[in-house]
Motif scaffolding. Structure first.
Motif, PDB file in Angstrom:
ATOM      1  N   GLU A  92     121.083  47.950  15.767  1.00  0.00           N
ATOM      2  CA  GLU A  92     119.872  48.637  15.820  1.00  0.00           C
ATOM      3  C   GLU A  92     118.834  48.837  14.487  1.00  0.00           C
ATOM      4  OE1 GLU A  92     121.291  52.479  16.649  1.00  0.00           O
ATOM      5  OE2 GLU A  92     122.969  51.840  17.980  1.00  0.00           O
ATOM      6  N   ALA A  93     117.500  48.997  15.136  1.00  0.00           N
ATOM      7  CA  ALA A  93     116.411  48.821  13.920  1.00  0.00           C
ATOM      8  C   ALA A  93     115.368  50.016  14.486  1.00  0.00           C
ATOM      9  CB  ALA A  93     115.665  47.565  13.867  1.00  0.00           C
ATOM     10  N   ILE A  94     114.795  50.520  13.078  1.00  0.00           N
ATOM     11  CA  ILE A  94     113.827  51.550  13.439  1.00  0.00           C
ATOM     12  C   ILE A  94     112.514  50.810  13.417  1.00  0.00           C
ATOM     13  CG2 ILE A  94     112.606  53.714  12.386  1.00  0.00           C
ATOM     14  CD1 ILE A  94     115.642  54.055  13.554  1.00  0.00           C
ATOM     15  N   VAL A  95     111.420  50.798  14.383  1.00  0.00           N
ATOM     16  CA  VAL A  95     110.326  50.438  14.401  1.00  0.00           C
ATOM     17  C   VAL A  95     109.243  51.297  14.320  1.00  0.00           C
ATOM     18  CG1 VAL A  95     108.995  49.019  15.974  1.00  0.00           C
ATOM     19  CG2 VAL A  95     111.404  48.676  15.969  1.00  0.00           C
ATOM     20  N   LEU A  96     108.239  51.093  13.422  1.00  0.00           N
ATOM     21  CA  LEU A  96     106.859  51.670  13.230  1.00  0.00           C
ATOM     22  C   LEU A  96     105.660  51.036  13.739  1.00  0.00           C
ATOM     23  CD1 LEU A  96     106.257  53.750  10.164  1.00  0.00           C
ATOM     24  CD2 LEU A  96     104.677  52.002  10.874  1.00  0.00           C
ATOM     25  N   LYS A  97     105.195  51.688  14.568  1.00  0.00           N
ATOM     26  CA  LYS A  97     103.746  51.176  15.216  1.00  0.00           C
ATOM     27  C   LYS A  97     102.766  52.309  14.681  1.00  0.00           C
ATOM     28  CE  LYS A  97     105.056  48.434  19.152  1.00  0.00           C
ATOM     29  NZ  LYS A  97     104.885  48.275  20.578  1.00  0.00           N
ATOM     30  N   TRP A  98     101.487  51.535  14.287  1.00  0.00           N
ATOM     31  CA  TRP A  98     100.489  52.108  13.930  1.00  0.00           C
ATOM     32  C   TRP A  98      99.526  52.414  15.128  1.00  0.00           C
ATOM     33  CZ3 TRP A  98     101.288  53.160   8.895  1.00  0.00           C
ATOM     34  CH2 TRP A  98     102.095  52.094   8.005  1.00  0.00           C
TER      35      TRP A  98
END
Length: 228
Positions: A117-123
């Motif tokens: 699992e990963a944490i994804v950040l979108k702007w």
């Protein structure tokens, strides 16, 4: 690492900005001191206020930069990690994790499959138009049982990839959302595949934010044989 690669790292850029702001704050403080020594009280007070404002901006930038530690830029498809599996006993595995920079880690896992699992950040759009890529950070690796009852009752293995004691952008946004108006969304993405002895897997993250796990050709053949 050349300057082009160095400046592509969001943490580095933000910490450089924080350093520059701290330098401006120091210069403003020195100017304030000179005004006070020359008995220019009003100018000294204004310079002191400016120094505090620049210092606050420097601290805020440094906090943001530190909270981005562990995050990586997300390209069209970013290699995340390669996983090699070796069976120790039924539903017990030794995994070797290899990152793109060549570093490795040995872990033990219980289950029939691995799940990463990963944490994804979108702007938000203005930041994206400025060319800032989405970011991601690995969150955890755990074992997954095929039988739901085992999933509920059997021993579980969870490998935490978070840095102990480090600030994290996800927690910062949850507690202080007004501090990060440029962040559109932060969400989790995961992928899992069955484990086979001598299996080799690659995990990538698409620009869309989807985490994708793929077996190599030999591993895919073993998986097909195990399902027959």
């Amino acid at each position: 690492m050349n300057w082009e690669h160095l400046l592509a790292l969001p943490t580095t850029v933000i910490l450089l900005v924080a350093g520059a702001l701290a330098l401006v704050a120091l210069l403003a403080a020195l100017g304030s001191r000179q005004h006070w020594l020359a008995r220019r009280r009003v100018r000294g007070s204004l310079s002191a206020l400016l120094a505090l404002a620049w210092l606050a901006l420097a601290l805020l930038s440094a906090g943001l930069g530190l909270s981005l530690r562990g995050y990586r830029r997300l390209a069209s498809e970013e290699p995340v990690v390669a996983i090699d599996a070796r069976i120790l006993s039924p539903q017990r595995w030794a995994l070797t994790l290899t990152w793109p920079d060549g570093s490795t880690r040995q872990v033990g896992l219980a289950g029939d499959a691995f799940r990463l699992e990963a944490i994804v950040l979108k702007w938000k759009l203005p930041t994206l138009l400025a060319g800032v890529s989405p970011l991601y950070r690995l969150d955890r690796l755990d074992g997954r049982y095929d039988d739901p009852q085992q999933e509920a009752d059997a021993p579980r293995t969870v490998i935490d990839f978070r840095q102990a004691g480090a600030w994290d952008l996800l927690a910062l946004r949850q507690h202080y959302p007004a501090w990060l108006p440029m962040v559109d969304t932060v969400y989790g993405s995961g992928a899992f595949l069955p484990l086979v002895d001598q299996g080799h897997y690659t995990v990538s993250l698409m620009r869309s934010g989807a985490l994708v796990a793929r077996p190599d050709e030999a591993t895919a053949q073993r998986l097909d044989e195990s399902l027959r």
